[in-house]
Each structure stands twice: as structure tokens, then as C-alpha cells.
Write an enzyme that holds these catalytic residues in place. Structure first.
Site, PDB file in Angstrom:
ATOM      1  N   THR A  98      20.642  28.656  37.795  1.00 40.24           N
ATOM      2  CA  THR A  98      20.013  27.363  37.571  1.00 40.24           C
ATOM      3  C   THR A  98      18.959  27.452  36.474  1.00 40.24           C
ATOM      4  OG1 THR A  98      20.383  26.753  39.864  1.00 40.24           O
ATOM      5  CG2 THR A  98      18.664  25.539  38.694  1.00 40.24           C
TER       6      THR A  98
ATOM      7  N   GLY B 241      24.220  52.912  62.191  1.00 41.59           N
ATOM      8  CA  GLY B 241      23.780  51.578  61.812  1.00 41.59           C
ATOM      9  C   GLY B 241      22.650  50.994  62.640  1.00 41.59           C
TER      10      GLY B 241
ATOM     11  N   LYS C 120      23.437  18.793  39.543  1.00 38.03           N
ATOM     12  CA  LYS C 120      24.360  18.570  40.655  1.00 38.03           C
ATOM     13  C   LYS C 120      24.802  19.936  41.155  1.00 38.03           C
ATOM     14  CE  LYS C 120      28.209  15.590  41.930  1.00 38.03           C
ATOM     15  NZ  LYS C 120      29.301  16.584  42.005  1.00 38.03           N
TER      16      LYS C 120
ATOM     17  N   HIS D  66      10.892  27.107  52.231  1.00 43.42           N
ATOM     18  CA  HIS D  66      11.772  26.256  51.443  1.00 43.42           C
ATOM     19  C   HIS D  66      11.492  24.775  51.674  1.00 43.42           C
ATOM     20  CE1 HIS D  66      15.093  25.250  49.000  1.00 43.42           C
ATOM     21  NE2 HIS D  66      15.836  24.793  49.976  1.00 43.42           N
TER      22      HIS D  66
END
Lengths: 333, 333, 333, 333, 333, 333
Positions: D228, D39, D194, D131
């Protein structure tokens, strides 16, 4: 109940640290310093400091580079051993003299040392009579700055000072000299000298103020070779001064310089144990009072979250009592 | 055209720096170091370094604390004098030995020194044969790490090594010893010793590998007292070894230790001028080759933005030529 | 009375943390880790930590990058939630293997991870059996370094070791192997292998020391593919070794590698739960003892400001008892 | 003459870096990334960067933790290899989404990543469409922030937009949506939705503004699951919208989500190659334009000390030409 | 028993600090601020803070530069006076508005201020209603972020809101406006305006949502000139709105702007004492509730290591009671 | 060819910067400073600085807090706009006066300002006549420290000084006064005054040295209210001094104080334009010479990597010529 703080001593701080612990009524914590044959220093803390408030006693004195390097290793060792807070008790900070670029292309050595001590892990420093007060600003960590003046003045009173004048050896120390004068209620005179670069053989030009027929109490922060003091003393004698005493925060005289002092018109020097100087332990002309009780008192106040500031202006009686040597301050010169 | 880089020397780096400048074909830039009578060090750069690429030559050697403190002041002085970039040429980094907490409550001294050198202003460090390669990771700044091995091996070839074996004095150096063996195409043996704490008097337990009837080429990174080497040499003699040569990166022997080496079965030691050691300048048993040309070659490559990595594995001919002493490497023991 | 410290677990630390809390007699504090579908990790502390001493359990194990990134977020979250002090319990620190520049132009990954963990807010780290002891010096913060050796040795005693020899798989682990030998009062042998760069398929060259007719107890810090161990085991068998046991601090074997081990001459491996490895939970050839009680004991001592150093050399009985698996250590191979 | 700057690619940045180098007319410099079986990631620079201006191309995209960790190692490796300046080209910064403490006891992940990237050695970062614009302030180093908007708008023009309306999927993107509207001279509508916590399944409440009978051009900074967008598209269809196009800076859809998009009323998505997303390389519904020419143009300006700011508002023709795919933007849905 | 924490006030924080201390039931600790004739500020702590938990109350309000500079000096003074922990209570952080590079070549002023406050010595900051939530991430230290919303809503209830609609003056505040709407169970409308650069004279373009025949409750974080509010109020009147109330966290109106508000359709503004604004102390149109009890409650929770997070969503009754002015909130316009 | 460096001016530095640029023969680069109605400052660089060497001219003068805050924003803006190196030209550093803890529990304001300026991005500072030379050590970055003395002395020669004496207003400036005396070959006298805390109304105690029948040339670093100077002047008159001239590095007099000076025995003051003081632009008693040419000369040397140190001791003729006002220095009092 175990004490929440512990006091350790670096290689040159042991005598001071023992006086400190005597005042505090605690034992000096064990530690080890080795100087190997090839020149490396090695430090070891010999009991747990995990979660403890630790004080290390070590001046930068006559072995400034060794003592400085060792301080860095102590700070790191305490931090890596999980001490809660580490305070360096450094009664004399030798490299504080390197506090400005008075020539092109030199180092501001006091700032370098201050930064490295912080980096190595010191949380606080307590020192005494720095060469200039601005040096406190070289530290980002809390640097408390004690003053030997009240203690030196109280010691000087024992000498009898009915007809004395405080003398500053140069304009740079004039402000501090006035502090001594105010404490002792004595007038002040100033020697105006010219110092060339790093030449310790400064020439006294003039003595400003009335000195004739008086005793002189010369005050300064430190002396290395004693040259300035001797020249000033000779000048004062020529002006008709009678007794000549000197009050110094830090004494860095070596054997040879001490001999010169003994052969000079200086009647006696009172100084402190702010650094360990082997040459003056049994001198007839230099007498030391201990500032260890003053630092101990500061530690007690810190541990009880009380203000240190009143210590800057007067000496608590118990500190004064513990600071004076067993034998009275007499100069058999 | 003026050179874009300048080389300066610290108090103990002058001979090395001169050899470096000879190779580079530039003059050593002037500087001043004073050690005052009370122990303080003071450094001064004596020509402008504004906008220049600066190299300071100073090992941490036999006066490690003085040399370390001075390095900090140099770095600060160069930075405050507006040098563009400051590189410390430190062929021997003594405190690199303090690279771990092998006991509780000690300092990791190599890390402390590395951090302070960075803080004081070093942009880069070039050093050689650190006690363990991990120490490079103690530096955040670029730390280039040269190897004396190829140069030592080339010098050893002059001795004649037809029937030799490379011997590592302990398991810890076995990996490096194999590097010497590979370079010289020689087999390797290992001494397995037991060292107690900081006691330099290590006891050899065993010699692993075939040595009988061969010449031995002991290799190690440094020696302080020579004790380990002498014990190993005695052990090798008992096993029937003939000639015994030693290759060392750094020699910290003092006068007394050197005498012991001279009276031991060791026929000769080849080492480098990585630190200034006054005791071995004219020794009949320790011969020095210079690594200054190697560092100079590194500087040239840096200044021309060329890779240093090939220098780690072989010696360019011009470097080898410049590294050997004027007189051939002969040991008249 | 509420406990002054709280233990939390990262995504891969939950089993270990539960064992830790069992020993400490406190509940594991609630937290949440989400791995969103686009690959981002998100951590949330689910009870107040304001003013608390916090311990986060998370190794860098088989998902080192995820676990490392998550550790950074945990540290930041604890700090921003006003924890008094944050300690990372990282029994295995995978990137410690990246501890030097053994090739040009690579990263010293252990130092990078150490610095980021500090930056993110860790006040202390407790880890175990780092690849080299120098890595402790990559941390500026306090990094305590526990040793599995005494616990592994105690477990090994259960196997019966009357006629055994401790075997180090390479020269680099020889010093540690001697530590096992001393603890168990057994002789030591060394495999001298040649490893090429990052190639795990190292070739064993030689076995130094007497092994014939004995049982072998191979010791090492970790294994990834098991390749080195299997080669060594085959070599030992050829030399007439009987039983072959292995003691490892950390086991990173995957399913395939585990199968190879099972088909090798290795009779059994004892290791620890220092990282979560799903492949060895029910292995017949790898048995795990828990080092969670050892870490728990360290926490207890820290919370009571007692020294950790004695834990490095022997195992307190209550720790040993809690560390062993419920079923006796038997290998049914 | 050799170029003074070099471009390298991280594990997921190779396709982007090649497009970048094509525009710049220089070769991509060689490097190596290994992901070991246990890893760990390992990076290696495969040609000298001493004294060079280096650009590393690596987004934090679909393997954000791996990519982030690798970025840190790259930065460190470049610094330790003596690169003059290191710029991270990170077209998508995934963790920028973690820009606030919108819940108690969470981490501000964007700040953590920004700080670690700085610490590891980045001198500059160039990124795109963060963002929120405040994230630039999480960096202390220079963080240039490019905008895909002009390029996306120019691409959209190819679709024919005579009777279209720009639609923002929520109030939070309304300000940016107006920017698209102004550039394209189109009206704007807003979906008010929402969103519950981290539930990507947001419910559309209302569509504000006139949409009936028009084509819709939905704009947003990124999509993960497409949820969305699909809900909004369904709502728009119910309101009588005809064609539905989407412009996105970054696309994080996986295979499953992509299928849902294909089965939705959405006619086509135009996005960029800001991150490497294997699922959309040959999609019929998602078409990518390249922002590599935009970043390349930024590099050219940086290297010539010209301002970047005009790139924020319009696309130079040569950039537009190089950004469009070879085949025209056609959606065969 | 002495309190373990002390509250001090900066030059503009005294009224707020007194209200805070009233709630806490402790005296305000003495301090001194001098503004010399040549413009320099000087601060002095007038009782010992050694080992104490210290809170300094000072907003960056109408004299932001003076207040900011003074904050730095306070932080330094507290640290150098050995305070244990220093928390800045800054109910309004004016420069938080400078949170992004929305133009080329400007400063991110909020980050600059945050970093300097940290550097000067702040351990924590408590502030309220920052311009964007990302600003919390500009601080590395713990920055708690209180919300005036619940308190403002409770105050608004006194006005009677049976038939009201919450109105956000722009898209940027729409998300927060919905929070008010949810708390008060009222619908929401949005004004869509266009603001040009730093021109406070924003033009309202449109009002989205049903407002006719209702009362309007405009909500925003701050107003400087009132221009946006007045334009919005005029627009709302044109749409048939009846009463117009405004809820604001911070009011920076000067005398002239206040007059314009009084002559506008706005019936009343409810705001807080987050900064000291002399112009609105006795205004008939602006009524202040105190957030000092809210901050005091936060301090109490911190000192008792309880979570702050529940304060973000509802107002404890004792806080509400203490926050309302003595006279009921009535607007005699 | 474009210049490699650019000069910008802060809000109060424009006149000085224009003189600087005149000497350098380059245009002043455009920038914008806005002070909004609510007190916030905003800075904007109005041409690209990418890769450029930037100088910002701004003293901390009569609006020290505004100027200091603005400096921080400028530094940040230059860094974020990718300037290569940013140098702050700060001819007067007002807070340098706060250089020590002369009372308990105050801030060392000079250090705070120095650190924040560094943090915000300054690479270098050039300032003039700091209140004490140690303040250079408050900066870690390169802080060059110019001296107005040679220029002031050359200006003073125009007045005719055949029979003059240099007078220091206090002991603290005595060392500097001697520097003026040496340059002008004049004797020195010292006023010994007592200053109480921050009371500018210091009382002169004594004048040391011979002054009778001579002209006096009082020298000091700055004056705020002029009180000390007037008292000294009165004392000198009483001692029989004829003309009284004053040389000052920095003048902070306001309108009222200036009037007092005009009505005092002082015949004229020569000072510099180190800060912008609107009250003395057309004064009959205060005449300004410009130090902008001196700073310009320093910039030229820096840009050409030449040493600055010779500028500390004498004035190059072209600098002197450019420094004097167009009209001769005549005082029509």
C-alpha cells in the site's frame, strides 16, 4: 420406544424416587452410592445417560452435609457422562434456612449451596416450600418451587374441620397461614413468640385472634424439635381449644422429639415425605402424604412443555389420589 | 502493633491450629461451629476480620462431607465479613483421591471440591501430599503443595537405618519412594500388587529388589484399612526382612484397623497430624510428628513475600525441632 | 436427508478428517485456513453450520502453538456462526504433558489450554491417551478419552508374539503396561530409569523382570527424540532379548531422531496417526495404524446417544478392519 | 530497599524489556523460555514474585501464535507463583486486526485473544496503537492504550517539514492522520484506495487534497508487505510530490518486502520498536525510535498512582531524549 | 400444530413486533409492562414459554435507560420461565455509540450493556447497523448484525437518481458510503468536518469530490439533532447541488430538530422503523420504510437453520414489498 | 498527605454525598453526568482514581432505571480508570422490592440488578433497610446493610412518647416493628391488611393489640403512595388513638400523594434522605434526618478495618448530632 428422560435416586432419595416412578410409569434407573470406611462418598451412574434428560432425586434432609456433597458429585457425574439436561429434584432444601446475615460474620448458607449446585452442573432445580420465597433468587438457574399447601389442605379436610381456626405459630408465617385459611375457608389466628438466636426453645407470648371452643389447625413449614409446636399447643389448650392438628411441609423430628409430641396436647400431624425421616415411618401421631405424585406431575408437564403454575394453586385429582396413604388418615391417639 | 493476619480453626482443625499458632506466637482467633440436631452445620467468626489476611485450618479428613461443607461456609463468611484474603490450610484433602474417570459415569470429585472451594471465596489453598500432583491443576487459585517427606525422613533417622531398604507398596508410588531413598541414601524396592476397583484388599504379587536380611522402610501417602501395608509386611517377612517401619503422610485407620496393624509384623508407623484421627492419639504402634510447624513456616514466608520452594526439599532446624513429639519416637511393640 | 452433523478439519487435521469422513460416509465440510506472511492465522468456515452439530479435527501436534491458537479461533467462529454444539476432535493433546508444578514458578500448561478451549466455545472434547488421566479433570466440559491400547494390541498380534514380554520404559508407565500385558496375556517387565528435569537423555538404571531369550514389546504413550527407547532397547539386547518391537500412541520424532531409531536395535514401531508427522509417512521402521475409525465410531455413538465406554476395552471388528493400513504391517528392517 | 515491582521478558521481548529497565533503573528479572524440539513452549520464572507487582514484556509480533501461547503460560505461572498483580506490556497486539466479522463465519480473533489473556491471569494490559480503539472494549480488565503519535511527530520534526503535507493512505485512517496534522500544524491529504478481501495488493484510486510540490509525510498504524505504501508513494510522485517520508507505529516487513521499499520512491520510514523485527535492525530506509521509555514512564506513573492520560497527548522531555537512537535520524538513501 | 417459536414485545417494541408477526403469520404473544408511579418497571410474560424459542422485540431507543433495564428483566423472566432459547431483537442499540475510551476515565458503555444483556440470559441478539462493526465483538453470545443498506438503496431508487452522488458526512462513514455507491452505481463525495467532543454542532470543513449540478444522496447511520446534516446540506447547496436526499438507518430527531430539518435545504429523509420515534410518524420530510420484514426473514432462516449472510447484501423481493409503506414514497416538500 | 479514598456522586447522589463528605472532612471529588437529548447517559470521572479506594454515592430512587444504568457505567469507568476498590453507596435500592417470583413468569429484579452491579465492577455495596434481609444474598460481593432504626428511634424520642404504641402496618413488618418497640421500650400493635397483587390500595382488615387512648408510632420501610399509611391512620383514629406519628426508612411520595398525607390524620412523618425526593424537601408533614453521617461512619470504620456490626444496634453520639436537621424536628400541622 425408549423414554427420553430418566430418573435416578441419591442415597436418601430412593423411596421418594420409587413413588415418583410409579406415578410416571417408568422404572427407576440404576445407580450406586458407596460411603467408604474413611468417610468419602462415591457415586456411580449405572446405565448410559448420553443425550438424556436426567432427574436426580435427593433432598438435603437429616444428613444434609452428606446429601449436599453427594448432590455435587451426581451433578458432575451426569454432566461428564453427557446427559442432555440435569434436573435436581430436591423436595426439601435444608440449608435454605440459612438465607440471611441475621448476625455479623456468618455465611448465607443457602446461597453457597445454590451456587455450588449450579457450578457442579445442575440445569434446573425443583424444590418445595422453601423457608422464604427469596431463596429462589439465590439460584441463577431455573428453580421451580412447588407448594404442598393444596395437598395438605385436601388431606386436612378428611379430618373434619367444621369449627376450626388456622393458627400460625409466629408473625413470620402469618402470610402463608392466610393462604391455608383462604383455601379452607377458615379464620386465622397468630401466635406471637420470641425466638432467641438459634435457641429452638422459643417462648410464646400471645395468641392473637379468636380460638376458644374451636379446633386448631396449626400450620408451619417445618419443625426440628417440635418445641414451638408443643408450646403453642399448650397455649391453645389454655385458651379453650378442643382438637389440635398440625400441617407441616417438612418434618425433621428425631426419636426423642417425637416422643415429646406424642405426650403433648397435639392430636395429630399431617406432613409429607419431602425428606426421608426414619423416625416417623410408623408413628401414630405423624401421618405422611406423598408429594412424589406432585413432583411427577411437574416432570410430566416439563417434558411436554406445559406450564407448572396451575399446580401451585390446586391439586389435580389424580395427584391427590396417588398422594394419600393406602390406609385412611386416622390418628389413634 | 496488631498482627495483619489471623488464624481460625474449623471443627476438626483446632488441635492443629493451636500448634500452628504456638509456632507463630499468636493466639488462635475465636470462632464457633454448631452442628444442629437436624444435621445442619453453622459457622460464626467471633472477631472482626475486616481487611485482614485470614487463615482457616480444616482438613477434609474422617468426616470429609461435614468438613467440606463447613469449609464452604467459612469461606463465604470470611468474604462477607470483608476479610482481605482468605487462605485455606487443608493439610489433608481427602477427595483428592477422586482425581480421574477410571470408570465410566463417575465424578471427578477432587475437581468438584476444588471448584466449590474457589467459588465459596478461597483466595489460596495450602495442602500437603496430594494423591497425585496433577490435582494442583484442579485449582485455578494458587494452591501451594507442601511435602512431608523431608520431615518423615528426619524422623525415620532416629530409628536407626543402617541396613534398610525403602519399599514402595506399588508401582504408582515408585517415583516418590525413590525420593525417600535419595534423601536417606538407601536403596529402593517395589511391591507390585493388583488392586481391584475400590477393593482395599489388594493382593501383593511380587517384591522387586533386594530386601533379604534388611530392615524395610515402607513409604506411602495414606492408608485407610491398613490392608495393603499388612500384606506387604507379611510378604517382606517371608522374604527375610527384619524390622518393618512405615512412613505415611496421612493415617485414616479406625479402631478395628488399628488393632489389625498392632497384630501384624509392622514394628511401627510414623505419620503426621495432617488430619484429626481420634483412634491414633495414644497408639503404641502409630507415632505422629506434627506438620503444623511446617505450615506455620509457610505462612511466615507468605506474609513476608518469601519463596516457599526451598521448604519442599529440606526442613529448617527450628521446624524439625518443633515437629517432633515431646517424648522421643519409641515404639514399645 | 441432510446430515445433522458436519466434520471440519483444521490446518493439520485434514488427512485424519478425511479418514474419519470415509468411515462415516459423509463428505468433509469445506473450510479455509490462511497463515499470513506476518504470522497471523485466519480461519473461515465455508458453509453454513447454523443449528448443526459440528466436529473439528485438529491435534496439538508438531506445531502446537499454531494449532492451539487456531483451535481457539475455530471454536469462536463456530459459535458465532450459530453451530448448535461444537466438539473438538483432538487425537493428540501435546500440552497435556504440562500437567503439574514439578518445579517452582512454572505454568500448568495443560490446564491453561483446557480452559481457553472451553472459553473459546468448545462444548466437548474427544482426545486419546492423555499423558495422565487426571488431565480429564482440567476440563470442565465433557472430555471423552479414547484408548489406542486395544487397537495397538490387535496390530501387535500380527507380528507374532508367542514368546514376548511387555516392557514399560519406566515406573510411571508400569500400570498402563500391565494393561497391555493383560490384553495380550503376556508378562510384564519394567525399566527403571532416572530422568533429569527436561533432559530427554534419561539413563536406564535397571530392568526388572525376566526378559532373557524373549521378544520385547516396549509400550509407551509417546516419544519425542526416541532417546529413552533406544537406551532401553540397547539394555534389553544386553540382557539377551531377541526381537524388539515398540507400541506408541503418539510419535513426535523428527528426521534426525528417526534416523537414530533406524540405526538402533529396535525392529519396528507401531503407532497411530493421532498427529500429522511428515517424517514418518514412509518410514520403514515406524508403521502407522489409523485411529480415525475409532474416533468415527465414537461420533456415531454420540450422535445416537449410545455409551462410549465399551470402546475403551475392545475394538469392534469394523473399526479394526478400517484401522489397519492397506499393506500388511511388515517391517523390512 | 527492594523494588516493589519486577519486570520480566518473554521470548521476543528481551531487547525492549532491557530498554524499559534502563529507563526505570532496575535490573531485568531472570526467566527462562524453552522451545522443545517437538514444538512445545515452556516458561519458568527464575526468582520469587510472591506478593510482587509484575510486568511481563511480550508483543504479539512476527511469531504471533507462539508469543500468544507463551503469554498465557506466563500469566498462569505468575499467578500460581503468587504475584500480587500481573501486567502485560504488549506494545504490539497483532490479532487486534481481527476485530470484526467482516465476512460470515469467521472468528473475532482480537476478542478471543483478549479473553484468554484475562482468563490466564492478566490483571492489566498496556498496549499501543491498536488497529481500532474499540478493541480496548474487548478487554474486561484494565487495558491502557498508549499512542506513538507525539513521539513519531517529534522525530519527524528532525527531518525538516517546512513544506510538507500529512497523507493518510485510506479513508479509515483519515481521522488519525488529522491528529498528526494538528500536532505538526500541517495540512492533510487522503488516498482513497480499494482493498479486496485479504489481498494486501490494494489499488490506489485517488489522492484527495493538495500535494503537488510538497514533501509528503505518510502516516499509518502498520505495514506488512509495504504494498500500500509503495503504491501510494508512486501515486504521490506522479502528482509532483518531492520527498516522501513515512511514520508507522508498527513495522512487520520481512526481508523481501524491505528490499521493495528500498527500491521505491520512499525516502525513509520512521517507526518504533513495538515488536522485534530482525529484518529492520540495520536498515538504511527504516529507522526505529524506542517506545520503551514511554512504557517505562507509564509504569512509573502507575506505581505512583498518577494519571496516564497526559502521556497520550505530549511527550515528556526525558522520554523523548531516551527514545531517540544514539545516532541522529538520517536516511542515507 | 403449535409454533415452536413465540414473539413478544417490550414497552417500545409493540408496533415493530406487530409488523414482524404479520410477516411471519403468527400472533404476537401477550405480555405486560408496568411502570409504577415511583419509577420502577415490571414485566410479565402472559403465556407459557416453557421449552419455546422466544424472541423479544425491544430497541434501546429514545428511552434507552428504561428500555435497557426492561430488557434485562425480560431476559431473566424468560429464563426463569424455562424458555428454551431467548433472542433479543434490538433493531437499534443506542449505547453502541459508547464503544471506546476516547477520553480518560469514561465507561465503554456498549460493552457494559452487552455484558449485562448476556448475564441476564440472552442467548442471541439480532441488531442492525451498529455504530462500528467491532461492537459485535463486545458480545460473547451470537450477535447477528443486519444491514439496512440494500433496503434503503432500493427505496432510494424510487426517487429517481440518474444524476446523483452519494455523500458521506464525514471521513468515518466514508467506507460505508462507498458501499451505498457501489450498490447504486453512483460516485461518492465526502464531507470533512471537525466535531468537538460531544458537541453535536459539528463544523463542515470541506466537501471532497464533484457534486456541482448533481442531486446529493447523503448517507449516515443515525442523526440526533440533525445539525450535521443541515450544515452539510447548506454546504452542498453552496456548491451547486440540486436535490438533497438523506438515507439514515436510525432517526432520533425530536420535535424541535424535526422542524429545523423541515426548514433546511433537505428535500427528504428516508429511514427505518428501527426505533419508535413518535415525532416522525406523520412527518412530511421523513419517510420510514420498515425493517421488520428483514428481521422476520432472519428469524425464518434461523428457525430453519439457514444462513443469514445473503441477507446482508441483497433484499429478497418479498421483504422489499413488505417493507415499503402503503403509500408511495413521496415528499411533498 | 493525600487521602487514600475518594467520594464521588452520581446524578441524584450529590446532596447526600456532600453531607457524607462534610462528616468525613474531605472534599467531594469532581465528576460529570450528561443526559443527552436522545436519552443516553454519559458519565465522566474528573480526577485520577488510579490506585484509590473509591466510593460512589447513588441510590436507585425515583428515577430507578436511569440511576441503575448510570451506576453500571460508573462502576465500569472506575475500574477502567484503575481504581483499587470501588464501593457503591446506595442508601435506597428500589428494585430490592422485586425479590421473589410471587407470580409465574416474572423476573427476580433485585437479583438481576445485584448481578449487573457486580459484573460492571463493584467490589462492595453499602445499602440500608432492604425490603427483605435475604436480598443481601443476591449479592456475591460484600453487601453491608445498615439500619436506620436506631437513628429513627432517637429522632422519635424528641417527639415525646410517654404513652405511645408502635404499630406495624402489616404482618410482614411485625418482626421489625418489635425491634422498634424494644429500642423504645414501647408495646407493639399490628395492622392486618389484605393487599391485592400490585394494587397499592390495600385494605386494612383489623388492628391487633391495644391502641385506645395512646399515641401511635407507625413504622415501615417505605411508602410510595401513602395509601396504606392513611388507611391505617384512619383505622387507628377510629380506635381512639390520639397523635399519629410515622417512621419510615425511605419516602417515595410524589406531590399528589404528599397532599393526601397532609390532609390525613397523620401528624408527622420522620424519614431519611436515603433517596433524593424533590417533593418533600420543604414539607411541613415530612421531616428528614440524614443517614449520611451513618454511612460516613461506616466508611471510616471500613478504612480503618474496624467492625461495622455495632453500628447496627446503636447510634454513636457524633452521628446522631450530625444527622438531625439544624432546626428542631417540629411539625406545625
Amino acid at each position: 420406544m425408549e423414554h427420553q428422560y430418566k430418573v435416578f435416586a441419591g442415597s436418601s432419595g430412593k423411596p421418594f424416587a420409587k413413588r415418583l416412578c410409579d406415578y410416571l410409569g417408568i422404572p427407576l434407573s440404576p445407580s450406586q452410592v458407596i460411603r467408604f470406611s474413611e468417610g468419602n462418598s462415591y457415586v456411580k451412574i449405572e446405565e448410559t445417560v448420553r443425550g438424556k434428560d436426567v432427574f436426580l432425586v435427593q433432598s438435603m434432609g437429616l444428613q444434609a452435609n452428606d446429601e449436599f456433597t453427594e448432590i455435587l458429585f451426581w451433578m458432575d457425574a451426569f454432566k461428564r457422562a453427557s446427559a442432555k439436561r440435569v434436573t435436581l429434584i430436591m423436595p426439601y432444601f435444608s440449608y435454605a434456612k440459612g438465607d440471611k446475615k441475621d448476625e455479623p460474620r456468618v455465611s448465607i448458607r443457602g446461597r453457597v449451596c445454590a451456587e455450588c449446585i449450579e457450578l457442579a452442573g445442575a440445569d434446573r432445580v425443583i424444590t418445595m416450600d422453601l423457608h422464604s420465597p427469596q431463596i429462589q433468587g439465590f439460584f441463577k438457574i431455573n428453580a421451580d418451587h412447588l407448594k404442598a399447601m393444596p395437598l395438605l389442605c385436601e388431606s386436612a379436610k378428611i379430618l373434619g374441620l367444621d369449627n376450626a381456626v388456622v393458627v400460625s405459630p409466629d408473625a413470620g408465617f402469618a402470610k402463608e397461614a392466610r393462604g391455608f385459611g383462604t383455601y379452607l375457608d377458615l379464620p386465622v389466628a397468630i401466635g406471637v413468640k420470641k425466638r432467641d438466636g438459634h435457641d429452638e426453645q422459643a417462648r410464646i407470648l400471645e395468641i392473637i385472634g379468636h380460638v376458644q371452643g374451636k379446633d386448631a389447625l396449626i400450620v408451619d413449614d417445618f419443625t426440628i424439635s417440635g418445641g414451638t409446636l408443643i408450646h403453642l399447643a399448650q397455649g391453645l389448650k389454655e385458651k379453650g381449644v378442643k382438637k389440635i392438628w398440625v400441617l407441616l411441609s417438612h418434618v425433621l423430628l428425631n426419636e426423642e422429639s417425637l416422643k415429646k409430641i406424642e405426650n403433648s396436647p397435639i392430636d395429630g400431624i399431617i406432613s409429607t415425605d419431602s425428606l426421608y425421616n426414619p423416625y416417623i415411618q410408623n408413628s401414630s401421631v405423624v401421618k405422611l402424604i406423598s408429594v412424589a405424585p406432585l413432583f411427577a406431575e411437574a416432570i410430566l408437564r416439563m417434558e411436554n412443555d406445559r406450564s407448572l403454575s396451575e399446580l401451585f394453586h390446586h391439586v389435580p385429582p389424580q395427584v391427590l389420589k396417588a398422594s394419600l396413604p393406602d390406609k385412611l388418615l386416622t390418628f389413634n391417639k
